[in-house]
Each structure stands twice: as C-alpha cells, then as structure tokens.
Write an enzyme that holds these catalytic residues in place. Structure first.
Site, PDB file in Angstrom:
ATOM      1  N   GLY A  10       0.828  -1.201   0.000  1.00 41.12           N
ATOM      2  CA  GLY A  10       0.000   0.000   0.000  1.00 41.12           C
ATOM      3  C   GLY A  10       0.865   1.255   0.000  1.00 41.12           C
ATOM      4  O   GLY A  10       2.105   1.170  -0.032  1.00 41.12           O
ATOM      5  N   GLN A  11       0.212   2.411   0.025  1.00 40.51           N
ATOM      6  CA  GLN A  11       0.946   3.695  -0.002  1.00 40.51           C
ATOM      7  C   GLN A  11       1.917   3.796   1.179  1.00 40.51           C
ATOM      8  O   GLN A  11       3.117   4.028   1.006  1.00 40.51           O
ATOM      9  CB  GLN A  11      -0.020   4.871   0.113  1.00 40.51           C
ATOM     10  CG  GLN A  11      -1.002   5.037  -1.009  1.00 40.51           C
ATOM     11  CD  GLN A  11      -1.646   6.412  -0.913  1.00 40.51           C
ATOM     12  OE1 GLN A  11      -1.054   7.415  -1.324  1.00 40.51           O
ATOM     13  NE2 GLN A  11      -2.846   6.472  -0.382  1.00 40.51           N
ATOM     14  N   LEU A  12       1.367   3.637   2.385  1.00 41.53           N
ATOM     15  CA  LEU A  12       2.197   3.789   3.579  1.00 41.53           C
ATOM     16  C   LEU A  12       3.226   2.665   3.690  1.00 41.53           C
ATOM     17  O   LEU A  12       4.394   2.914   4.009  1.00 41.53           O
ATOM     18  CB  LEU A  12       1.291   3.812   4.833  1.00 41.53           C
ATOM     19  CG  LEU A  12       2.009   3.852   6.168  1.00 41.53           C
ATOM     20  CD1 LEU A  12       2.908   5.081   6.270  1.00 41.53           C
ATOM     21  CD2 LEU A  12       0.999   3.836   7.322  1.00 41.53           C
ATOM     22  N   ALA A  59      -5.086  -2.053   5.646  1.00 40.87           N
ATOM     23  CA  ALA A  59      -6.429  -1.590   5.994  1.00 40.87           C
ATOM     24  C   ALA A  59      -7.358  -1.776   4.808  1.00 40.87           C
ATOM     25  O   ALA A  59      -6.913  -1.948   3.672  1.00 40.87           O
ATOM     26  CB  ALA A  59      -6.402  -0.103   6.385  1.00 40.87           C
ATOM     27  N   TYR A  60      -8.649  -1.737   5.100  1.00 41.07           N
ATOM     28  CA  TYR A  60      -9.673  -1.616   4.058  1.00 41.07           C
ATOM     29  C   TYR A  60      -9.890  -0.114   3.917  1.00 41.07           C
ATOM     30  O   TYR A  60     -10.392   0.533   4.841  1.00 41.07           O
ATOM     31  CB  TYR A  60     -10.958  -2.321   4.510  1.00 41.07           C
ATOM     32  CG  TYR A  60     -12.043  -2.356   3.450  1.00 41.07           C
ATOM     33  CD1 TYR A  60     -12.324  -3.523   2.751  1.00 41.07           C
ATOM     34  CD2 TYR A  60     -12.788  -1.217   3.145  1.00 41.07           C
ATOM     35  CE1 TYR A  60     -13.321  -3.556   1.778  1.00 41.07           C
ATOM     36  CE2 TYR A  60     -13.772  -1.240   2.173  1.00 41.07           C
ATOM     37  CZ  TYR A  60     -14.037  -2.413   1.493  1.00 41.07           C
ATOM     38  OH  TYR A  60     -15.016  -2.450   0.522  1.00 41.07           O
ATOM     39  N   THR A 100      -7.619   7.124  11.308  1.00 38.03           N
ATOM     40  CA  THR A 100      -8.063   8.157  10.374  1.00 38.03           C
ATOM     41  C   THR A 100      -8.820   9.315  11.036  1.00 38.03           C
ATOM     42  O   THR A 100      -9.423   9.140  12.101  1.00 38.03           O
ATOM     43  CB  THR A 100      -9.000   7.503   9.320  1.00 38.03           C
ATOM     44  OG1 THR A 100      -9.587   8.505   8.503  1.00 38.03           O
ATOM     45  CG2 THR A 100     -10.134   6.726   9.976  1.00 38.03           C
ATOM     46  N   ASP A 101      -8.826  10.441  10.361  1.00 39.18           N
ATOM     47  CA  ASP A 101      -9.634  11.601  10.771  1.00 39.18           C
ATOM     48  C   ASP A 101     -11.131  11.323  10.612  1.00 39.18           C
ATOM     49  O   ASP A 101     -11.956  12.044  11.163  1.00 39.18           O
ATOM     50  CB  ASP A 101      -9.241  12.831   9.925  1.00 39.18           C
ATOM     51  CG  ASP A 101      -9.339  12.584   8.428  1.00 39.18           C
ATOM     52  OD1 ASP A 101      -9.234  11.411   7.997  1.00 39.18           O
ATOM     53  OD2 ASP A 101      -9.508  13.546   7.660  1.00 39.18           O
ATOM     54  N   TYR A 124     -16.634   3.003   7.070  1.00 38.34           N
ATOM     55  CA  TYR A 124     -15.162   3.015   7.133  1.00 38.34           C
ATOM     56  C   TYR A 124     -14.688   3.634   8.445  1.00 38.34           C
ATOM     57  O   TYR A 124     -13.904   3.038   9.183  1.00 38.34           O
ATOM     58  CB  TYR A 124     -14.597   3.777   5.926  1.00 38.34           C
ATOM     59  CG  TYR A 124     -13.123   4.100   6.040  1.00 38.34           C
ATOM     60  CD1 TYR A 124     -12.150   3.118   5.847  1.00 38.34           C
ATOM     61  CD2 TYR A 124     -12.697   5.406   6.334  1.00 38.34           C
ATOM     62  CE1 TYR A 124     -10.792   3.428   5.964  1.00 38.34           C
ATOM     63  CE2 TYR A 124     -11.357   5.715   6.450  1.00 38.34           C
ATOM     64  CZ  TYR A 124     -10.405   4.725   6.260  1.00 38.34           C
ATOM     65  OH  TYR A 124      -9.070   5.039   6.374  1.00 38.34           O
TER      66      TYR A 124
HETATM   67  N1  LIG Z   1      -5.649   6.751   2.109  1.00 38.44           N
HETATM   68  C1  LIG Z   1      -6.086   7.745   2.875  1.00 38.44           C
HETATM   69  O1  LIG Z   1      -6.467   8.829   2.404  1.00 38.44           O
HETATM   70  C2  LIG Z   1      -6.079   7.586   4.384  1.00 38.44           C
HETATM   71  C3  LIG Z   1      -6.556   8.638   5.190  1.00 38.44           C
HETATM   72  C4  LIG Z   1      -6.519   8.498   6.579  1.00 38.44           C
HETATM   73  C5  LIG Z   1      -6.016   7.326   7.142  1.00 38.44           C
HETATM   74  N2  LIG Z   1      -5.575   6.320   6.342  1.00 38.44           N
HETATM   75  C6  LIG Z   1      -5.074   5.094   6.979  1.00 38.44           C
HETATM   76  O2  LIG Z   1      -3.691   4.993   6.674  1.00 38.44           O
HETATM   77  C7  LIG Z   1      -3.313   3.617   6.599  1.00 38.44           C
HETATM   78  C8  LIG Z   1      -2.551   3.362   5.314  1.00 38.44           C
HETATM   79  O3  LIG Z   1      -3.397   3.695   4.218  1.00 38.44           O
HETATM   80  P1  LIG Z   1      -2.909   3.549   2.707  1.00 38.44           P
HETATM   81  O4  LIG Z   1      -3.526   4.666   1.950  1.00 38.44           O
HETATM   82  O5  LIG Z   1      -1.436   3.315   2.668  1.00 38.44           O
HETATM   83  O6  LIG Z   1      -3.678   2.204   2.321  1.00 38.44           O
HETATM   84  P2  LIG Z   1      -3.647   1.402   0.934  1.00 38.44           P
HETATM   85  O7  LIG Z   1      -2.736   2.057  -0.029  1.00 38.44           O
HETATM   86  O8  LIG Z   1      -5.074   1.176   0.549  1.00 38.44           O
HETATM   87  O9  LIG Z   1      -2.992   0.018   1.347  1.00 38.44           O
HETATM   88  C9  LIG Z   1      -3.642  -0.883   2.198  1.00 38.44           C
HETATM   89  C10 LIG Z   1      -2.917  -2.199   2.089  1.00 38.44           C
HETATM   90  O10 LIG Z   1      -3.545  -3.115   3.002  1.00 38.44           O
HETATM   91  C11 LIG Z   1      -3.563  -4.384   2.376  1.00 38.44           C
HETATM   92  N3  LIG Z   1      -4.592  -5.257   2.936  1.00 38.44           N
HETATM   93  C12 LIG Z   1      -5.929  -5.199   2.754  1.00 38.44           C
HETATM   94  N4  LIG Z   1      -6.517  -6.214   3.395  1.00 38.44           N
HETATM   95  C13 LIG Z   1      -5.545  -6.944   3.989  1.00 38.44           C
HETATM   96  C14 LIG Z   1      -5.526  -8.114   4.789  1.00 38.44           C
HETATM   97  N5  LIG Z   1      -6.650  -8.766   5.103  1.00 38.44           N
HETATM   98  N6  LIG Z   1      -4.343  -8.596   5.216  1.00 38.44           N
HETATM   99  C15 LIG Z   1      -3.192  -7.943   4.898  1.00 38.44           C
HETATM  100  N7  LIG Z   1      -3.132  -6.834   4.142  1.00 38.44           N
HETATM  101  C16 LIG Z   1      -4.309  -6.331   3.695  1.00 38.44           C
HETATM  102  C17 LIG Z   1      -3.856  -4.067   0.911  1.00 38.44           C
HETATM  103  O11 LIG Z   1      -3.479  -5.168   0.124  1.00 38.44           O
HETATM  104  P3  LIG Z   1      -4.403  -5.612  -1.143  1.00 38.44           P
HETATM  105  O12 LIG Z   1      -4.254  -4.516  -2.131  1.00 38.44           O
HETATM  106  O13 LIG Z   1      -3.810  -6.906  -1.548  1.00 38.44           O
HETATM  107  O14 LIG Z   1      -5.809  -5.729  -0.598  1.00 38.44           O
HETATM  108  C18 LIG Z   1      -2.979  -2.837   0.699  1.00 38.44           C
HETATM  109  O15 LIG Z   1      -1.683  -3.206   0.296  1.00 38.44           O
HETATM  110  C19 LIG Z   1      -4.612   2.831   6.760  1.00 38.44           C
HETATM  111  O16 LIG Z   1      -4.747   2.411   8.085  1.00 38.44           O
HETATM  112  C20 LIG Z   1      -5.693   3.830   6.430  1.00 38.44           C
HETATM  113  O17 LIG Z   1      -6.922   3.522   7.060  1.00 38.44           O
HETATM  114  C21 LIG Z   1      -5.574   6.435   4.992  1.00 38.44           C
END
Ligand SMILES: NC(=O)c1ccc[n+]([C@@H]2O[C@H](COP(=O)([O-])OP(=O)(O)OC[C@H]3O[C@@H](n4cnc5c(N)ncnc54)[C@H](OP(=O)(O)O)[C@@H]3O)[C@@H](O)[C@H]2O)c1
Length: 285
Positions: A10-12, A59-60, A100-101, A124
């Site tokens: 994922g991004q992070l 995360a989802y 998250t916010d 979410y």
């Molecule tokens: N994106 C935003 O704007 C945002 C804002 C606030 C907070 N956050 C939080 O920041 C964190 C990082 O977000 P991000 O944007 O980096 O997320 P992301 O790019 O969507 O990456 C999430 C990763 O989690 C993996 N994943 C999903 N289900 C899984 C499971 N059952 N077991 C193991 N891995 C699994 C996904 O793999 P697959 O692709 O294979 O499913 C994906 O690689 C999260 O906790 C998110 O809630 C994000």
C-alpha cells in the site's frame, strides 16, 4: 530493530520500506503473504519472526465501497488490528497502528485533539474507530496514529486521480466545503520510525499536514504544481461545488483538521504537504 510490516504494497507500507533506517531488519508482508484477519497465520508469522515492533499499514481503505461491503471492512479494520495486537502482546513486541480523521463527524470548531469525542459518519470511519478500540483493549501500549487525506507516488490517491482527470477533461467540479489536511505517506512512515526510535508512550497521536485546505484548494495546488513541472499540458477549469452537489455513498466530515501538538512534542513537526506534493508530482510519469 526487527519490524514486521503489514500492508507492505500500500501507499504507507511502500513508503515505510523506502525509509527503513540502516541496520533495521524487516519482514514486509501484504495480503497475499499474511492475511491479518487470520489469527492463526498472524500468530505463526509473529511467533516465528519475533519482531520488536509490528507496524500495521494494512487496511480496508475504500471509503464508499465500505458502505455496502461492511463485513469485509470490519474484518480487516477491526479483527486485523485486534489479531496483530494480541500477537504482539504474546511476545512483548510493540504495536503501531494507523487510523483516520474519519473517526470524527466534522462538527468541531477547532482542530481535533486526541481526546475529542468521536462520532464516525460512515462504515469506514466506524470500523477504523472500532479497530483502535480493539487494538488498545488487547494491548494498551499500542501506538495509534490518526492521519488524513493520504497521498504518495504509490497506489491510488487524490493526486493521481486529479492528474489522470487533467488528461481527459477540460473542466472539473471539486468539493470546496470539506476541509482537512493532506498528508504525504512518506512523512507518516518517517513519523512512525521516529516514534519507534524515541520509544514513545502508547496512545493516540494525531498527525497530518501543516496547512488546512479544501479538496478544491488541494486540486488547485496539484494542477499548479503539475503545470509548473510540465506534467500536464493545461490546467482544467475548476469549479468549486458543495458536498450536496457531489453525493457519495459515505458521508464525510466537513472539517477534520487535527491538532498535532502531542506528536510535535516528540520533535516530529507537522509536515509541509505542499513541498511533499511537489516531490511526489515530480516522481510521477
Ligand atoms: N488513504 C487515505 O487517504 C487515508 C486517510 C486516513 C487514514 N488512512 C489510513 O492509513 C493507513 C494506510 O493507508 P494507505 O492509503 O497506505 O492504504 P492502501 O494504499 O489502501 O494500502 C492498504 C494495504 O492493506 C492491504 N490489505 C488489505 N486487506 C488486507 C488483509 N486482510 N491482510 C493484509 N493486508 C491487507 C492491501 O493489500 P491488497 O491490495 O492486496 O488488498 C494494501 O496493500 C490505513 O490504516 C488507512 O486507514 C488512509
């Protein structure tokens, strides 16, 4: 330092690996290798690798899809961190979780502090809040970082969507009555590393970009920078619209700026998102 990372694609997760300090060891896992909803698999991976710290970047994250896919969102965002916290507790490892916010409803008049009342508006946000509670009930020393509006050179995010749309459209309507703080995933990764290095206390930490803006302002900044860096040929005409003019399945908070004083006290300043945005756009094709 031995780290077990989840959500590594994922991004992070990707940004975290890019910034791994020299000498640190990492077991980087994603859903294809370690499904965080499977306790037996988590327990086995953690028991075998015996990390000092588990960083949960999995995360989802599909905010709108979660409204109709709530069971899966709940498994990943609640059961996942609960499993990881339980496994960390078993081997006395630290657990760092990201939230998250969107745990807030946006009715505040000043930036949210960690102790403010939560009231998620959608599935979410609710699952992320329940995940915070599940992890810290399992392991009270869990570090939870609430962040917002995440962008990076990896994965799917608002910056990439805007740049793609700039190629296809001459005009775009962007929501201007939701305000928050964009945050670069690389900065979140660095903040996590610093919290680990400083052996920060368990609890919730707010961490987001330094300046509040609307999605409209964010889009405007993206196009101005992209034009300057010759990443787009022309800037689409932007119209500011209100939330009612862009209905989405999930309701979002109209205001989600977070007060980052607690994390700032660990010498982790709120990151300048505009300069991070320039770096990210310069990396994109
Ligand atoms: N994106 C935003 O704007 C945002 C804002 C606030 C907070 N956050 C939080 O920041 C964190 C990082 O977000 P991000 O944007 O980096 O997320 P992301 O790019 O969507 O990456 C999430 C990763 O989690 C993996 N994943 C999903 N289900 C899984 C499971 N059952 N077991 C193991 N891995 C699994 C996904 O793999 P697959 O692709 O294979 O499913 C994906 O690689 C999260 O906790 C998110 O809630 C994000």
């Amino acid at each position: 330092m031995k780290v077990l990372l989840t959500g590594s694609k994922g991004q992070l997760g990707t940004c975290f690996q890019d910034r791994l300090p020299e000498g640190w060891l990492i077991l980087a896992t994603d859903s294809d290798v370690l499904d965080i909803t499977d306790y037996a698999a988590v327990d086995k991976a953690v028991g075998e690798y015996r990390p000092d710290v588990i960083v949960n970047a999995a995360a989802y994250t599909a905010v709108d899809k979660a409204e109709i896919d709530s069971e899966l969102a709940e498994r990943i965002n609640v059961l996942g961190p609960k499993n990881l916290a339980a496994a960390a507790k078993k081997i006395s490892a630290r657990f760092i979780h990201v939230s998250t916010d969107y745990v807030f409803d946006g009715s505040a008049m000043a930036p949210y502090v960690e102790t403010d009342v939560t009231n998620p508006l959608g599935v979410y946000g609710q699952t992320k809040l329940d995940g915070e509670i599940a992890a810290s009930s399992e392991l009270p020393d869990t570090i939870i970082i609430r962040t917002a509006w995440v962008f990076s050179e990896y994965g799917n995010n608002f910056v990439k969507t805007m740049l793609r749309l700039a190629n296809d459209r001459d005009a775009l309507s962007i929501v201007a009555d939701q305000r928050g703080c964009p945050t670069y995933a690389g900065d979140i990764a660095q903040a996590i590393i610093t919290l680990i290095q400083k052996e920060a206390e368990g609890g919730i930490y707010h961490y987001c970009g330094d300046k509040e803006c609307s999605w409209y302002d964010f889009a405007n900044a993206i196009f101005n920078i992209a034009l300057e860096l010759n990443k787009i040929n022309k800037k689409p005409t932007l119209s500011a619209i209100c939330t009612e003019q862009y209905p989405t399945p999930a309701k979002r908070p109209s205001y989600s700026t977070m007060n980052c004083a607690k994390i700032n006290s660990y010498d982790i300043p709120s990151p300048e998102w505009l300069s991070a945005l320039s770096s990210v756009i310069s990396l994109l094709k």
